[in-house]
Motif scaffolding. Sequence first.
Motif, PDB file in Angstrom:
ATOM      1  N   HIS A   1       0.732  -1.215  -0.029  1.00  0.00           N
ATOM      2  CA  HIS A   1      -0.136   0.157  -0.100  1.00  0.00           C
ATOM      3  C   HIS A   1       0.705   1.242   0.122  1.00  0.00           C
ATOM      4  CE1 HIS A   1      -3.595   2.367   0.648  1.00  0.00           C
ATOM      5  NE2 HIS A   1      -2.910   2.891   1.679  1.00  0.00           N
ATOM      6  N   ALA A   2       2.090   1.022   0.807  1.00  0.00           N
ATOM      7  CA  ALA A   2       2.682   2.505   0.812  1.00  0.00           C
ATOM      8  C   ALA A   2       3.345   2.503  -0.595  1.00  0.00           C
ATOM      9  CB  ALA A   2       3.854   2.328   1.988  1.00  0.00           C
ATOM     10  N   ALA A   3       3.833   1.527  -1.317  1.00  0.00           N
ATOM     11  CA  ALA A   3       4.583   1.785  -2.625  1.00  0.00           C
ATOM     12  C   ALA A   3       3.474   2.135  -3.668  1.00  0.00           C
ATOM     13  CB  ALA A   3       5.065   0.295  -3.013  1.00  0.00           C
ATOM     14  N   ALA A   4       2.217   1.431  -3.642  1.00  0.00           N
ATOM     15  CA  ALA A   4       1.240   1.761  -4.651  1.00  0.00           C
ATOM     16  C   ALA A   4       0.332   3.109  -4.464  1.00  0.00           C
ATOM     17  CB  ALA A   4       0.329   0.415  -4.633  1.00  0.00           C
ATOM     18  N   LYS A   5       0.021   3.545  -3.256  1.00  0.00           N
ATOM     19  CA  LYS A   5      -0.926   4.632  -3.047  1.00  0.00           C
ATOM     20  C   LYS A   5      -0.661   5.843  -3.725  1.00  0.00           C
ATOM     21  CE  LYS A   5      -4.219   6.977  -0.633  1.00  0.00           C
ATOM     22  NZ  LYS A   5      -5.444   6.644  -1.040  1.00  0.00           N
ATOM     23  N   PRO A   6       0.717   6.332  -3.702  1.00  0.00           N
ATOM     24  CA  PRO A   6       0.960   7.630  -4.369  1.00  0.00           C
ATOM     25  C   PRO A   6       1.141   7.409  -6.021  1.00  0.00           C
ATOM     26  CG  PRO A   6       2.794   6.784  -2.762  1.00  0.00           C
ATOM     27  CD  PRO A   6       1.891   5.706  -2.921  1.00  0.00           C
ATOM     28  N   ARG A   7       1.270   6.307  -6.514  1.00  0.00           N
ATOM     29  CA  ARG A   7       1.275   6.058  -7.896  1.00  0.00           C
ATOM     30  C   ARG A   7       0.095   5.205  -8.750  1.00  0.00           C
ATOM     31  NH1 ARG A   7       6.197   4.119  -5.273  1.00  0.00           N
ATOM     32  NH2 ARG A   7       8.052   5.211  -5.723  1.00  0.00           N
ATOM     33  N   LEU A   8      -0.857   4.616  -7.808  1.00  0.00           N
ATOM     34  CA  LEU A   8      -1.844   4.089  -8.607  1.00  0.00           C
ATOM     35  C   LEU A   8      -3.341   4.515  -8.261  1.00  0.00           C
ATOM     36  CD1 LEU A   8      -0.959   0.163  -8.781  1.00  0.00           C
ATOM     37  CD2 LEU A   8      -0.831   1.808 -10.614  1.00  0.00           C
ATOM     38  N   SER A   9      -4.204   5.116  -8.855  1.00  0.00           N
ATOM     39  CA  SER A   9      -5.308   5.692  -8.318  1.00  0.00           C
ATOM     40  C   SER A   9      -6.415   4.360  -8.136  1.00  0.00           C
ATOM     41  CB  SER A   9      -5.987   6.332  -9.494  1.00  0.00           C
ATOM     42  OG  SER A   9      -6.207   5.380 -10.456  1.00  0.00           O
ATOM     43  N   SER A  10      -6.041   3.384  -8.540  1.00  0.00           N
ATOM     44  CA  SER A  10      -6.832   2.326  -7.841  1.00  0.00           C
ATOM     45  C   SER A  10      -6.370   1.342  -6.667  1.00  0.00           C
ATOM     46  CB  SER A  10      -6.898   1.104  -8.796  1.00  0.00           C
ATOM     47  OG  SER A  10      -5.748   0.585  -9.450  1.00  0.00           O
ATOM     48  N   ALA A  11      -5.334   1.728  -5.971  1.00  0.00           N
ATOM     49  CA  ALA A  11      -4.462   1.281  -4.912  1.00  0.00           C
ATOM     50  C   ALA A  11      -5.623   0.880  -3.877  1.00  0.00           C
ATOM     51  CB  ALA A  11      -3.412   2.178  -4.369  1.00  0.00           C
ATOM     52  N   ASP A  12      -6.392   1.880  -3.401  1.00  0.00           N
ATOM     53  CA  ASP A  12      -7.470   1.463  -2.331  1.00  0.00           C
ATOM     54  C   ASP A  12      -8.346   0.380  -2.587  1.00  0.00           C
ATOM     55  OD1 ASP A  12      -6.230   3.563  -0.397  1.00  0.00           O
ATOM     56  OD2 ASP A  12      -7.286   4.756  -1.259  1.00  0.00           O
ATOM     57  N   ALA A  13      -8.931   0.508  -3.877  1.00  0.00           N
ATOM     58  CA  ALA A  13     -10.038  -0.496  -4.408  1.00  0.00           C
ATOM     59  C   ALA A  13      -9.238  -1.705  -4.434  1.00  0.00           C
ATOM     60  CB  ALA A  13     -10.551  -0.155  -5.526  1.00  0.00           C
ATOM     61  N   LEU A  14      -8.127  -2.026  -5.009  1.00  0.00           N
ATOM     62  CA  LEU A  14      -7.430  -3.211  -5.241  1.00  0.00           C
ATOM     63  C   LEU A  14      -7.060  -3.804  -3.608  1.00  0.00           C
ATOM     64  CD1 LEU A  14      -5.262  -2.700  -8.298  1.00  0.00           C
ATOM     65  CD2 LEU A  14      -7.196  -4.143  -8.028  1.00  0.00           C
ATOM     66  N   ARG A  15      -6.553  -2.993  -3.112  1.00  0.00           N
ATOM     67  CA  ARG A  15      -6.229  -3.310  -1.545  1.00  0.00           C
ATOM     68  C   ARG A  15      -7.456  -4.117  -0.851  1.00  0.00           C
ATOM     69  NH1 ARG A  15      -4.353   0.528   3.536  1.00  0.00           N
ATOM     70  NH2 ARG A  15      -3.030  -1.084   4.417  1.00  0.00           N
ATOM     71  N   GLU A  16      -8.517  -3.469  -0.981  1.00  0.00           N
ATOM     72  CA  GLU A  16      -9.555  -3.954  -0.037  1.00  0.00           C
ATOM     73  C   GLU A  16     -10.256  -5.315  -0.816  1.00  0.00           C
ATOM     74  OE1 GLU A  16     -12.589  -4.125   2.793  1.00  0.00           O
ATOM     75  OE2 GLU A  16     -10.553  -2.842   2.718  1.00  0.00           O
ATOM     76  N   THR A  17     -10.187  -5.122  -1.931  1.00  0.00           N
ATOM     77  CA  THR A  17     -10.802  -6.443  -2.862  1.00  0.00           C
ATOM     78  C   THR A  17      -9.501  -7.712  -2.453  1.00  0.00           C
ATOM     79  OG1 THR A  17     -11.455  -5.367  -4.850  1.00  0.00           O
ATOM     80  CG2 THR A  17     -10.826  -7.674  -4.987  1.00  0.00           C
ATOM     81  N   LEU A  18      -8.453  -7.512  -2.353  1.00  0.00           N
ATOM     82  CA  LEU A  18      -7.732  -8.498  -2.031  1.00  0.00           C
ATOM     83  C   LEU A  18      -7.654  -9.001  -0.656  1.00  0.00           C
ATOM     84  CD1 LEU A  18      -4.695  -7.289  -4.405  1.00  0.00           C
ATOM     85  CD2 LEU A  18      -5.689  -9.834  -4.357  1.00  0.00           C
ATOM     86  N   ARG A  19      -7.842  -7.995   0.265  1.00  0.00           N
ATOM     87  CA  ARG A  19      -8.237  -8.424   1.477  1.00  0.00           C
ATOM     88  C   ARG A  19      -9.233  -9.247   1.780  1.00  0.00           C
ATOM     89  NH1 ARG A  19      -7.544  -2.695   5.463  1.00  0.00           N
ATOM     90  NH2 ARG A  19      -5.187  -2.825   5.676  1.00  0.00           N
ATOM     91  N   ARG A  20     -10.263  -8.572   1.102  1.00  0.00           N
ATOM     92  CA  ARG A  20     -11.730  -9.622   1.432  1.00  0.00           C
ATOM     93  C   ARG A  20     -11.501 -11.009   0.639  1.00  0.00           C
ATOM     94  NH1 ARG A  20     -16.460  -5.382  -0.269  1.00  0.00           N
ATOM     95  NH2 ARG A  20     -16.247  -3.775   1.450  1.00  0.00           N
ATOM     96  N   ARG A  21     -10.758 -11.127  -0.533  1.00  0.00           N
ATOM     97  CA  ARG A  21     -10.625 -12.323  -0.999  1.00  0.00           C
ATOM     98  C   ARG A  21      -9.645 -13.303   0.097  1.00  0.00           C
ATOM     99  NH1 ARG A  21      -6.286 -14.199  -5.226  1.00  0.00           N
ATOM    100  NH2 ARG A  21      -7.509 -15.503  -6.625  1.00  0.00           N
ATOM    101  N   ARG A  22      -8.786 -12.816   0.546  1.00  0.00           N
ATOM    102  CA  ARG A  22      -7.884 -13.635   1.500  1.00  0.00           C
ATOM    103  C   ARG A  22      -8.655 -13.815   2.648  1.00  0.00           C
ATOM    104  NH1 ARG A  22      -5.058 -16.413   1.971  1.00  0.00           N
ATOM    105  NH2 ARG A  22      -3.383 -16.193   3.115  1.00  0.00           N
ATOM    106  N   ALA A  23      -9.587 -13.189   3.072  1.00  0.00           N
ATOM    107  CA  ALA A  23     -10.127 -13.481   4.418  1.00  0.00           C
ATOM    108  C   ALA A  23     -11.391 -14.407   4.285  1.00  0.00           C
ATOM    109  CB  ALA A  23     -11.046 -12.113   4.700  1.00  0.00           C
ATOM    110  N   THR A  24     -12.136 -14.407   3.052  1.00  0.00           N
ATOM    111  CA  THR A  24     -13.223 -15.286   2.643  1.00  0.00           C
ATOM    112  C   THR A  24     -12.321 -16.946   2.098  1.00  0.00           C
ATOM    113  OG1 THR A  24     -13.313 -14.493   0.432  1.00  0.00           O
ATOM    114  CG2 THR A  24     -14.948 -13.636   2.490  1.00  0.00           C
ATOM    115  N   GLY A  25     -11.426 -16.695   1.438  1.00  0.00           N
ATOM    116  CA  GLY A  25     -10.949 -17.811   0.966  1.00  0.00           C
ATOM    117  C   GLY A  25     -11.711 -18.266  -0.193  1.00  0.00           C
ATOM    118  N   GLY A  26     -11.441 -19.354  -1.027  1.00  0.00           N
ATOM    119  CA  GLY A  26     -12.085 -19.878  -2.283  1.00  0.00           C
ATOM    120  C   GLY A  26     -12.383 -21.479  -2.057  1.00  0.00           C
ATOM    121  N   PRO A  27     -12.924 -22.108  -2.830  1.00  0.00           N
ATOM    122  CA  PRO A  27     -13.424 -23.452  -2.543  1.00  0.00           C
ATOM    123  C   PRO A  27     -12.142 -24.359  -2.365  1.00  0.00           C
ATOM    124  CG  PRO A  27     -13.938 -22.916  -4.972  1.00  0.00           C
ATOM    125  CD  PRO A  27     -13.584 -21.444  -4.102  1.00  0.00           C
TER     126      PRO A  27
END
Length: 471
Positions: free
Chosen positions: A350-376
Amino acid sequence: MSDTPFGFGLPPEEPDDGDEGKKKDQQSGGGQGPANPFGFGFPGAGGPGADNPFAAMFGSMNPTDLGAAFQQLGQMLSYEGGPVNWDMAKQIARQTVAQGTSDGTKDASVGPAERTAVEEAVRLADLWLDDATSLPSGSGSAVAWSRAEWVEATLPAWKELVDPVAERVGGAMGDILPEEMQAMAGPLIGMMKSMGGAMFGQQIGQAVGVLAGEVVGSTDVGLPLGPAGKAALLPINVDAFGKDLGVAKDEVRLYLALREAAHQRLFAHVPWLRSHLFGAVEGYARGIKVDTAKLEDVVGQFDPQNPEELQQALQQGMFQPEDTPEQKAALARLETALALVEGWVDAVVHAAAKPRLSSADALRETLRRRRATGGPAEQTFATLIGLELRPRRLRDASRLWASLTDARGVDGRDALWAHPDMLPTASDLDDPDGFVHREQLDFSELDKMLGEAAGGSPEKPDLKKKDDDTE
């Protein structure tokens, strides 16, 4: 190999759905076949499956069916390796990959353009990470894998994770025989252990194959599954991950490359970390009890003509963690370790991407949720080995690492990886501010003391405490 997971197939003259009358006869324990095909006189055997679990498998089959089943059973049991038939696991994983994912996406070889795009993304990610962490690059090379290549590259790591639990199951399969029979039934016990290896091989292979359709790199589950120093992305899965996010494809690839490269830095330059994580998994596995009653029931009711019943039974799980202080400590140690790894990666990326990618926050939250729920596939592994490889406290750990960055800087934060005893504990995740402002032991003084002791020096310098402000 046939679609049936253990290689059993119906003889050509039998329809796939079998004869309804024969099914009913099998379910009622009847049939004209031999009640005990192995010839063992189990005490109190009153019919197929009473005390001989294999009688239930073959007792109701006619001689033609029995011969075909034994021929294929012999092929399955010819494996003489460890507790898991990894040849079977690899074959089934590749078959699962070849079938494609539920959305209809088929695996495909990676083309030159995709390889170049991955290499450039990892190269740029490493440049950005230089500002966010004191750990140097750990990616000796960047590779783009197909799903089948991911299976091949990660099976050695799965072997290391699963074998300790499978070993317990193999022993349990021998233990379900009556005690008075164990001394004289050596070959049968060996056969049952081989069957356990096949059962695990089938299930692990299917889970790895499904997981290959979900992962985007080699470190998605928080463990280093691929070869050391290889930052890997799966272009086909990267595309699927970003499909409905409304984010440019190049940004998605770059963000995922940041995560992969950050994991590689951590595992490359914290030499004790890999063994620490895998040791935590093994320590947890040692405290798992095998439900022998359920295992005996599964084996006793196994029908070679309906192997899917065995698969369904295994998916219900037969492992129960022991409710002991040692097992609880092992679980807490593992969950904390996974959370610290994932939290550090989350904070650094997040520290590396936040100043450079406008989508950093959205991608971070998506991956957090993905890791929290897990797949089949992750849920399948949880069923198989009684363990969920998910960082339950990822957000807590990420906040703690971010606070450490503010209080001590990047160098002070990353210095905690120098020794496992310097890392935060589970209780520290409850009170991150307390950990951030706590005095830390100066391990350089400890190393000096140990070195002088080894050299025979009579001097014994005191351990000094170092305040956060002077660190």
